[in-house]
Write a protein that holds these residues in place. Structure first.
Motif, PDB file in Angstrom:
ATOM      1  N   ASP A 460      55.723  49.173  49.652  1.00  0.00           N
ATOM      2  CA  ASP A 460      55.663  48.086  48.799  1.00  0.00           C
ATOM      3  C   ASP A 460      54.246  48.516  47.739  1.00  0.00           C
ATOM      4  O   ASP A 460      53.583  48.958  48.170  1.00  0.00           O
ATOM      5  CB  ASP A 460      55.176  46.676  49.493  1.00  0.00           C
ATOM      6  CG  ASP A 460      56.316  46.054  50.225  1.00  0.00           C
ATOM      7  OD1 ASP A 460      57.653  46.489  50.062  1.00  0.00           O
ATOM      8  OD2 ASP A 460      55.964  45.098  50.607  1.00  0.00           O
ATOM      9  N   THR A 461      54.601  47.848  46.501  1.00  0.00           N
ATOM     10  CA  THR A 461      53.408  48.142  45.395  1.00  0.00           C
ATOM     11  C   THR A 461      53.081  46.664  44.801  1.00  0.00           C
ATOM     12  O   THR A 461      54.307  45.692  45.136  1.00  0.00           O
ATOM     13  CB  THR A 461      53.917  49.070  44.487  1.00  0.00           C
ATOM     14  OG1 THR A 461      55.165  48.766  43.657  1.00  0.00           O
ATOM     15  CG2 THR A 461      54.069  50.409  44.909  1.00  0.00           C
ATOM     16  N   GLY A 462      52.178  46.533  44.101  1.00  0.00           N
ATOM     17  CA  GLY A 462      51.557  45.489  43.683  1.00  0.00           C
ATOM     18  C   GLY A 462      50.449  45.575  42.944  1.00  0.00           C
ATOM     19  O   GLY A 462      49.693  46.792  42.644  1.00  0.00           O
ATOM     20  N   ILE A 463      50.220  44.634  41.678  1.00  0.00           N
ATOM     21  CA  ILE A 463      48.988  44.605  41.053  1.00  0.00           C
ATOM     22  C   ILE A 463      48.153  43.363  41.308  1.00  0.00           C
ATOM     23  O   ILE A 463      48.620  42.288  41.135  1.00  0.00           O
ATOM     24  CB  ILE A 463      49.261  44.767  39.639  1.00  0.00           C
ATOM     25  CG1 ILE A 463      50.181  45.938  39.483  1.00  0.00           C
ATOM     26  CG2 ILE A 463      48.073  44.647  38.688  1.00  0.00           C
ATOM     27  CD1 ILE A 463      50.550  46.251  37.940  1.00  0.00           C
ATOM     28  N   VAL A 464      46.945  43.794  41.762  1.00  0.00           N
ATOM     29  CA  VAL A 464      46.024  42.267  41.901  1.00  0.00           C
ATOM     30  C   VAL A 464      44.666  42.417  41.178  1.00  0.00           C
ATOM     31  O   VAL A 464      44.079  43.342  41.035  1.00  0.00           O
ATOM     32  CB  VAL A 464      45.735  42.181  43.547  1.00  0.00           C
ATOM     33  CG1 VAL A 464      47.174  42.192  44.286  1.00  0.00           C
ATOM     34  CG2 VAL A 464      45.140  43.447  44.225  1.00  0.00           C
ATOM     35  N   LYS A 465      44.360  41.213  40.905  1.00  0.00           N
ATOM     36  CA  LYS A 465      43.351  41.271  40.003  1.00  0.00           C
ATOM     37  C   LYS A 465      41.830  41.183  40.916  1.00  0.00           C
ATOM     38  O   LYS A 465      42.038  40.492  42.026  1.00  0.00           O
ATOM     39  CB  LYS A 465      43.151  39.812  39.193  1.00  0.00           C
ATOM     40  CG  LYS A 465      42.021  39.733  38.102  1.00  0.00           C
ATOM     41  CD  LYS A 465      42.193  38.297  37.338  1.00  0.00           C
ATOM     42  CE  LYS A 465      41.251  38.454  36.177  1.00  0.00           C
ATOM     43  NZ  LYS A 465      41.343  37.040  35.331  1.00  0.00           N
ATOM     44  N   ASN A 466      40.858  41.648  40.451  1.00  0.00           N
ATOM     45  CA  ASN A 466      39.363  41.799  41.249  1.00  0.00           C
ATOM     46  C   ASN A 466      38.314  41.327  40.394  1.00  0.00           C
ATOM     47  O   ASN A 466      37.943  41.912  39.419  1.00  0.00           O
ATOM     48  CB  ASN A 466      39.065  43.481  41.322  1.00  0.00           C
ATOM     49  CG  ASN A 466      37.760  43.552  42.129  1.00  0.00           C
ATOM     50  OD1 ASN A 466      37.135  42.520  42.289  1.00  0.00           O
ATOM     51  ND2 ASN A 466      37.503  44.571  42.701  1.00  0.00           N
ATOM     52  N   THR A 467      38.023  39.889  40.989  1.00  0.00           N
ATOM     53  CA  THR A 467      36.761  39.550  40.074  1.00  0.00           C
ATOM     54  C   THR A 467      35.513  39.340  40.914  1.00  0.00           C
ATOM     55  O   THR A 467      34.705  38.680  40.281  1.00  0.00           O
ATOM     56  CB  THR A 467      37.435  37.971  39.660  1.00  0.00           C
ATOM     57  OG1 THR A 467      37.603  37.011  40.786  1.00  0.00           O
ATOM     58  CG2 THR A 467      38.430  38.108  38.807  1.00  0.00           C
ATOM     59  N   GLY A 468      35.560  40.051  41.815  1.00  0.00           N
ATOM     60  CA  GLY A 468      34.457  39.639  42.939  1.00  0.00           C
ATOM     61  C   GLY A 468      33.568  40.956  43.432  1.00  0.00           C
ATOM     62  O   GLY A 468      32.655  40.912  43.903  1.00  0.00           O
ATOM     63  N   SER A 469      33.819  42.182  42.731  1.00  0.00           N
ATOM     64  CA  SER A 469      33.079  43.282  43.334  1.00  0.00           C
ATOM     65  C   SER A 469      32.309  44.025  42.148  1.00  0.00           C
ATOM     66  O   SER A 469      32.258  43.332  40.950  1.00  0.00           O
ATOM     67  CB  SER A 469      34.022  44.438  43.655  1.00  0.00           C
ATOM     68  OG  SER A 469      34.891  44.862  42.618  1.00  0.00           O
ATOM     69  N   SER A 470      31.561  44.913  42.145  1.00  0.00           N
ATOM     70  CA  SER A 470      30.392  45.397  41.160  1.00  0.00           C
ATOM     71  C   SER A 470      31.545  46.075  40.056  1.00  0.00           C
ATOM     72  O   SER A 470      30.910  45.797  38.836  1.00  0.00           O
ATOM     73  CB  SER A 470      29.638  46.434  41.814  1.00  0.00           C
ATOM     74  OG  SER A 470      30.313  47.524  42.188  1.00  0.00           O
ATOM     75  N   ILE A 471      32.655  46.612  40.289  1.00  0.00           N
ATOM     76  CA  ILE A 471      33.332  47.017  39.320  1.00  0.00           C
ATOM     77  C   ILE A 471      34.733  45.894  39.369  1.00  0.00           C
ATOM     78  O   ILE A 471      35.529  46.197  40.454  1.00  0.00           O
ATOM     79  CB  ILE A 471      33.902  48.527  39.426  1.00  0.00           C
ATOM     80  CG1 ILE A 471      32.899  49.396  39.471  1.00  0.00           C
ATOM     81  CG2 ILE A 471      34.899  48.869  38.526  1.00  0.00           C
ATOM     82  CD1 ILE A 471      33.206  50.869  39.602  1.00  0.00           C
ATOM     83  N   LYS A 472      34.843  45.308  38.295  1.00  0.00           N
ATOM     84  CA  LYS A 472      35.961  44.520  38.279  1.00  0.00           C
ATOM     85  C   LYS A 472      37.145  44.900  37.148  1.00  0.00           C
ATOM     86  O   LYS A 472      36.772  45.836  36.819  1.00  0.00           O
ATOM     87  CB  LYS A 472      35.341  42.839  37.617  1.00  0.00           C
ATOM     88  CG  LYS A 472      34.126  42.370  38.439  1.00  0.00           C
ATOM     89  CD  LYS A 472      33.658  40.990  37.780  1.00  0.00           C
ATOM     90  CE  LYS A 472      32.759  40.289  38.507  1.00  0.00           C
ATOM     91  NZ  LYS A 472      31.594  41.259  38.732  1.00  0.00           N
ATOM     92  N   GLY A 473      38.289  44.278  37.628  1.00  0.00           N
ATOM     93  CA  GLY A 473      39.482  44.866  36.841  1.00  0.00           C
ATOM     94  C   GLY A 473      40.701  44.510  37.446  1.00  0.00           C
ATOM     95  O   GLY A 473      40.834  43.373  38.232  1.00  0.00           O
ATOM     96  N   TYR A 474      41.498  45.490  37.793  1.00  0.00           N
ATOM     97  CA  TYR A 474      42.913  45.159  38.604  1.00  0.00           C
ATOM     98  C   TYR A 474      42.968  46.363  39.566  1.00  0.00           C
ATOM     99  O   TYR A 474      42.459  47.628  39.413  1.00  0.00           O
ATOM    100  CB  TYR A 474      44.190  45.207  37.747  1.00  0.00           C
ATOM    101  CG  TYR A 474      44.263  43.933  36.988  1.00  0.00           C
ATOM    102  CD1 TYR A 474      45.027  43.008  37.764  1.00  0.00           C
ATOM    103  CD2 TYR A 474      43.505  43.459  35.938  1.00  0.00           C
ATOM    104  CE1 TYR A 474      45.246  41.711  37.259  1.00  0.00           C
ATOM    105  CE2 TYR A 474      43.505  42.609  35.366  1.00  0.00           C
ATOM    106  CZ  TYR A 474      44.603  41.283  36.108  1.00  0.00           C
ATOM    107  OH  TYR A 474      44.662  40.098  35.378  1.00  0.00           O
TER     108      TYR A 474
END
Length: 523
Positions: A460-474
Motif C-alpha cells: 500500500d502507498t499513500g501521501i499524508v500531511k505532516n503539520t506537527g514535527s520540526s520539519i513540516k510537509g508531506y
C-alpha cells in the motif's frame, strides 16, 4: 572495561654523547697554530648546529609521537594515534551531548581544564583518556577474535570504509585545510597519518562488523519471550496513564545591564522553597479536581500556563512508567480513575517536581506493529512554519515521486532508493526510509494512523500531511508489512542485549592494557 589494568610508567629521557674526532697530529708553525685551532672550533660548532637542526627536524616530523608506545595490549604495542582515534570519538560525542544540554562538558574549553569528577578531581581529559584506552582494548580484542574466526568483511562493512574515506576527502576541502594530512592531524592529533588512519579504520570496521554479525545470528522463540514475560509482567505490561508535571524553578534574574545576577547557595535554596509552595499548591488543586472526576483534557487546558508538561491517556510499557510512582502503578489492586501525587528532585539546586498521575488501564498489548518506508518532503526552505503554497508544492513533489516510483517498477527496493535520495528525514533515509511504528511512538497522528490502519496490506502507498514535527510537509508512505507487538520486540531486545554482553565479556576478559610514555601525546 572489566579486567583493564593500567600501569603508567614515567618517561625517561635518553642522553646521547657526541664525541668530536681529533684532527690528529698537527705540525706547529708560527702563524698557523691559531688558524688551526679556529678551524677545529668551527668544526665542533658546525657539528653541534647540525645535531640541533636534526633534532628540530625529528621533533617537527613527529618522530617520537608517532613511535612512542602509548598502550601495550596483550604484548602488542600501540601508539598515540591508535588511542587518539577513540579519544576524539569520545570527545565529539560529549560535545554533541553538550549541544543537547545533557552534560556539563564545555566543547569550547580544554578538557584538561574541566573537572569531570569532583570527588577524585579527575578532569574530562582523564575521562576521555580512560574511555579511549578501554575502547581501543575492546577493539583489539574484537578484531583479533574476528581474524581468528576467519570473519570476512560484509558488503556493508566494505561500503562503510569506502564512504568514510570518501567523506574524508570532501571534509578536508570543505573545512579549508591546505591538504588531507593537515586535516587528519588537526582532527586526530599530530601523529596521525593517512596510512595510519586507514589501518585504524579497517581494524575498527572489522571489529564492529564481526560484532554485528554475531548480533544478527541471535534469534529467540516465542516461548522464550513468554517465559520472560511470566517473570517480568510489571515491566512488560502496557499501562495507560494520564500525567501532569508541575515544576518549581528558580528563575534567572538579570541586572539593568543584562548581566545574570549570581545567587549564593542560601539565596538559591530560599528562592526554590518559595517556588515549591506555588507549584505544590497548583498540583494539589488539580489532584482534587481530577479525583472528583473532572475531564483531564479540560484541566490540561485550564492549567496549561502552570503545567511544565502533560500527557493524556498515554500508553507506556511498564518499564517506561515514571519511576517515582511505579510501586503505586504496579499494585494489582490499582483501579481505573485512581490518582496519586509524588514530589521529587532531579539533582538540581534550582528545580523540584510535583507530579499528578491518574491510572486508567493495564494489559498485555498484543497489537502488531507496522513496518513502513516513508519519504518526508519538507514544505519550503523554512519548513518549520510553511505557507499554504509551500504545503501545496510539497504535496505536488510527493505525488511526482510516487508517479516516478510506479513508472520504474514500483517495488520496495525502488522506494527505498527514492527515500535515500529524497527524504528530509535523514535518520530514516539512511535505511531507505524504513521505520517500525506503534502506538507507543511520538510520531504525528496522521503518520501513525495511516501506518496502523487495520486494513493496511503490503505494498500500500499513500501521501499524508505532516503539520506537527520540526520539519513540516508531506510523507510519501509505503507499507512493508505487520510485525511483532511492541512488548515482544522489547523482550527480544532485552534477551539479545544480555546475550551480547555475556559474549563480549567473554572476549574482553582475556585482554588487558598497560599505558606507556606515548600516552602523553594523546589529547
Amino acid at each position: 572495561m572489566r579486567g583493564l589494568n593500567e600501569t603508567v610508567s614515567a618517561s625517561r629521557e635518553k642522553r646521547t654523547r657526541q664525541d668530536v674526532a681529533s684532527q690528529g697530529p698537527m705540525q706547529k708553525k708560527r702563524g698557523t697554530e691559531k688558524a688551526g685551532s679556529g678551524h677545529t672550533a668551527y668544526t665542533v660548532i658546525g657539528v653541534i648546529v647540525a645535531l640541533a637542526v636534526i633534532a628540530i627536524l625529528i621533533m617537527n616530523s613527529r618522530f617520537f609521537q608517532s613511535r612512542a608506545t602509548a598502550v601495550t595490549i596483550n604484548g602488542e604495542k600501540y601508539t598515540a594515534a591508535d588511542v587518539q582515534f577513540h579519544y576524539t570519538g569520545a570527545r565529539q560525542y560529549e560535545g554533541y551531548m553538550a549541544m543537547m544540554g545533557r552534560t556539563s562538558f564545555d566543547p569550547q574549553r580544554s578538557p584538561k581544564d574541566q573537572i569531570y569528577n569532583k570527588a577524585d578531581g579527575t578532569t574530562w581529559h582523564d575521562h576521555f583518556l580512560a574511555q579511549a584506552v578501554e575502547g581501543l582494548t575492546q577493539e583489539i580484542a574484537m578484531s583479533t577474535e574476528a581474524e581468528k574466526a576467519g570473519h570476512e568483511l560484509s558488503d556493508k562493512g566494505q561500503a562503510d570504509i569506502k564512504d568514510t574515506l570518501s567523506s574524508l576527502e570532501s571534509n578536508w576541502i570543505a573545512s579549508g585545510y591546505a591538504d588531507r594530512a593537515s586535516y587528519l592531524r588537526a582532527t586526530y592529533g599530530p601523529s596521525m597519518t593517512y596510512d595510519k588512519f586507514v589501518e585504524i579504520l579497517n581494524r575498527s570496521t572489522l571489529a564492529s562488523d564481526f560484532a554485528a554479525s554475531h548480533t544478527d545470528s541471535l534469534s529467540y522463540e516465542k516461548s522464550d519471550l513468554e517465559a520472560y514475560y511470566a517473570e517480568n509482567q510489571n515491566t512488560v505490561d502496557t499501562f495507560v496513564v494520564t500525567q501532569f508535571l508541575f515544576q518549581a524553578t528558580v528563575p534567572m534574574e538579570k541586572d539593568a545591564e543584562g548581566k545574570v545576577i549570581e545567587r549564593t547557595e542560601e539565596e538559591t535554596a530560599a528562592a526554590l522553597e518559595e517556588a515549591k509552595k506555588t507549584a505544590k499548591a497548583d498540583a494539589e488543586a488539580l489532584k482534587v479536581r481530577l479525583e472528583a472526576g473532572e475531564d483531564p483534557a479540560v484541566l490540561a487546558e485550564e492549567f496549561k500556563d502552570k503545567i511544565t508538561f502533560s500527557y493524556l491517556s498515554e500508553r507506556r510499557l511498564g518499564g517506561n512508567v515514571n519511576s517515582e510512582y511505579t510501586d503505586w502503578a504496579y499494585d494489582r489492586d490499582r483501579k481505573s480513575g485512581d490518582v496519586t501525587m509524588v514530589d521529587y528532585g532531579d539533582g538540581s539546586a534550582t528545580t523540584y517536581n510535583y507530579c499528578v498521575a491518574m491510572f486508567e488501564d493495564r494489559y498485555l498489548d498484543n497489537a502488531p506493529t507496522a513496518n513502513i518506508r516513508h519519504i518526508l518532503i519538507g514544505a519550503g526552505e523554512n519548513s518549520a512554519n510553511p505557507t499554504d503554497e509551500e504545503y501545496a508544492q510539497a504535496e505536488k513533489k510527493a505525488q511526482e515521486l510516487l508517479d516516478k516510483w510506479k513508472s520504474e517498477g514500483g517495488d520496495e527496493d525502488a522506494f527505498a532508493k527514492l527515500a535515500a535520495e529524497n527524504s528530509a528525514d535523514t535518520g530514516s533515509a539512511a535505511k531507505g526510509g524504513l521505520m517500525n511504528v506503534s502506538n507507543y511512538d511520538k510520531f504525528v497522528d496522521t503518520f501513525t494512523q495511516w501506518s496502523l490502519d487495520p486494513a493496511r496490506k503490503a505494498g500500500d502507498t499513500g501521501i499524508v500531511k505532516n503539520t506537527g514535527s520540526s520539519i513540516k510537509g508531506y510523507h510519501l508512505m509505503y507499507f512493508v508489512g505487520w510485525d511483532d507487538p511492541r512488548w515482544m520486540q522489547t523482550v527480544e531486545n532485552i534477551l539479545r542485549q544480555k546475550d551480547i554482553t555475556d559474549w563480549e565479556d567473554q572476549i574482553f576478559s582475556g585482554y588487558t592494557a598497560e599505558t606507556g610514555s606515548g600516552l602523553k601525546y594523546v589529547g
